[in-house]
Write a protein that holds these residues in place. Structure first.
Motif: not given
Length: 500
Positions: A485-495
């Protein structure tokens, strides 16, 4: 994150309308089929297109990313209103997890709760409990009264998850190199990478483009320098199930077999050989003075909690190294107590029948190190001659500092090295920050790059080779769900979208 796509529930059936690359809405319905759900899969894309994400290796680490991304697609859309272009490249011809060590009776060493999804989102379709439910075994598993499924069943669970992503996985692809895209002007920033791979079946080489590349190839077998790497009678534990039956085909023969190592794999192989080859002479050679139990007590086990990764990463390098040494007993050169007791019982039965330990068919040789291996040219069977040195901290009795052992096979349960990324990234070394002579990884597993040369929208990510910076759990299953989940958020997230 912002919404990926709309999810509607009608009479318990979930329908999704993902927006594929051609811009058309495709209706996908989840339905039971051969024990698993037809999930709304990621759309496959042509190799020549620029991928948003390309994962090298499709083991548990990449599979956890695929699961987390799939779960995110149930609720949100993060890339310009379209599904991300994703591809996974895997050298094996199908999904397999430690296939060489799926031994009869072997169990998992961690709770099934630490599967690919539960610790991130227990409502995910990809939990181990949902796998049991879909295979009509949930009640029966609960009757076992255990948190530790067999290794074979957990591998089947992983394959069940992997089957949902066959459209975006290219099996039989060995990645050769990750290189920067060609630029016409020195001032132009790299905004994607080139990934070359070779088809293991026909030898053809292909090239793919990707803005984000995750390297998650797992460990490579570690062969100690005293052993010839090209000797067919020297087998690493990762190949135990596939090579031993061919090398030692007669289960009634009085083979002589040496097992090297003092961890869980070595102990499992030692006991498995006990039953597969009842007439064989089997020696377990270990450097330590005795086999030692793994420490899986609850307080110590907290070092594998996902939130501990932050604490470990923020520590000073010397403090992190000290912590790794202090916690080695949870994972390295240790054996589960239950298995230790079983092996001790087996050896005790030998003692009852034969008081002379030198006559035992199964022996543990502690405080020993194999210093030299030669092939016995005079042997018709091509046996190996092992030179074994006594390395006891108390010294050895006179005349016993060295011994010879002739064997038909040596099985090395000597662990893995995790540096495959260094060769793959050789052509990217000039893109590291000037002060860095090694690959430095951020907390979110992204490799530090010179931002004057590489765009913030492009990156290399490392999985399973960051133990020194992210802790003992980095190479294990314990944090995969959260990390995916962290990887998905880091790659595709708002940040990421804001360039932060």
């Amino acid at each position: 994150m912002s919404p990926f796509l709309e999810v509607k529930t009608n009479s318990g059936s979930i329908t999704c309308k993902p927006i594929c690359e051609n811009g058309e809405n495709t209706l996908l319905q989840r339905s039971e089929h051969n024990g698993f759900l037809q999930k709304p899969k990621l759309c496959p894309v042509e190799p020549q297109e620029i991928h948003n994400l390309l994962c090298i290796g499709f083991g548990p680490a990449s599979l956890a990313i695929a699961v987390a991304l799939n779960d995110a697609l149930d609720n949100a859309n993060c890339i310009d209103g379209k599904q991300p272009k994703v591809c996974f490249l895997e050298k094996q011809h199908q999904f397999a997890w430690h296939a060489g060590m799926l031994l009869p009776g072997s169990k998992m060493q961690i709770s099934f709760i630490k599967d690919l999804a539960t610790l991130r989102d227990p409502r995910s379709e990809f939990t181990f409990l949902n796998y049991l439910h879909r295979h009509h075994r949930l009640v029966q598993f609960s009757n076992l009264g255990t948190f530790l499924p067999s290794r074979a069943e957990f591998e089947d669970y992983l394959r069940w998850c992997a089957d949902h992503f066959t459209d975006v996985v290219e099996y039989g692809q060995e990645v050769l190199e990750v290189s920067p895209k060609e630029v016409s002007e020195p001032s132009t920033k790299i905004d994607y990478f080139l990934v070359s791979s070779r088809n293991i079946h026909d030898g053809s080489v292909s090239m793919r483009k990707a803005r984000n590349v995750v390297i998650a190839v797992g460990g490579q077998p570690h062969i100690p320098v005293s052993f010839p790497s090209d000797e067919p009678r020297v087998i690493h534990s990762s190949q135990y199930r596939s090579r031993v039956p061919t090398l030692l085909p007669d289960k009634t023969s009085s083979y002589s077999i040496a097992v090297v190592g003092s961890g869980q794999s070595a102990a499992e192989i030692f006991r498995d050989l006990h039953y597969k080859y009842p007439s064989a002479m089997i020696s377990l050679i270990i450097r330590d003075t005795a086999l030692r139990p793994s420490d899986d007590s609850p307080f110590v086990n907290e070092i594998f909690d996902p939130e501990r990764t932050d604490h470990f990463y923020n520590g000073l390098p010397a403090a992190r190294a000290d912590a790794l040494r202090a916690d080695r007993g949870t994972n390295y050169s240790v054996v589960r107590l239950e298995l230790l007791e079983q092996i001790y019982h087996d050896l005790y039965e030998q003692r009852v029948k034969q008081p002379d330990e030198a006559q035992w068919q199964r022996r543990i040789l502690p405080s020993r190190e194999i210093t030299h291996v030669t092939k016995d040219e005079g042997s018709k069977c091509g046996k190996l001659s092992l030179t074994i040195k006594n390395i006891s901290p108390l010294g050895s009795p006179p005349g016993s500092d060295q011994e010879m052992l002739e064997v038909d096979a040596v099985i090395l349960a000597t662990g893995y090295v995790r540096n495959a990324h260094e060769k793959m990234l050789k052509s990217l070394e000039h893109l590291r920050p000037q002060a860095d002579n090694n690959w430095r990884v951020r907390r979110d597993y992204k490799v530090e790059m010179d931002r004057s040369k590489v765009s913030a929208d492009a990156g290399i990510w490392l999985q399973g080779c960051n133990e020194s910076t992210h802790g003992l759990s980095d190479t294990l299953l314990s944090t995969l769900a959260t990390r995916g989940g962290e990887m998905v958020d880091s790659i595709f997230g708002t940040a990421h979208a804001n360039g932060e």
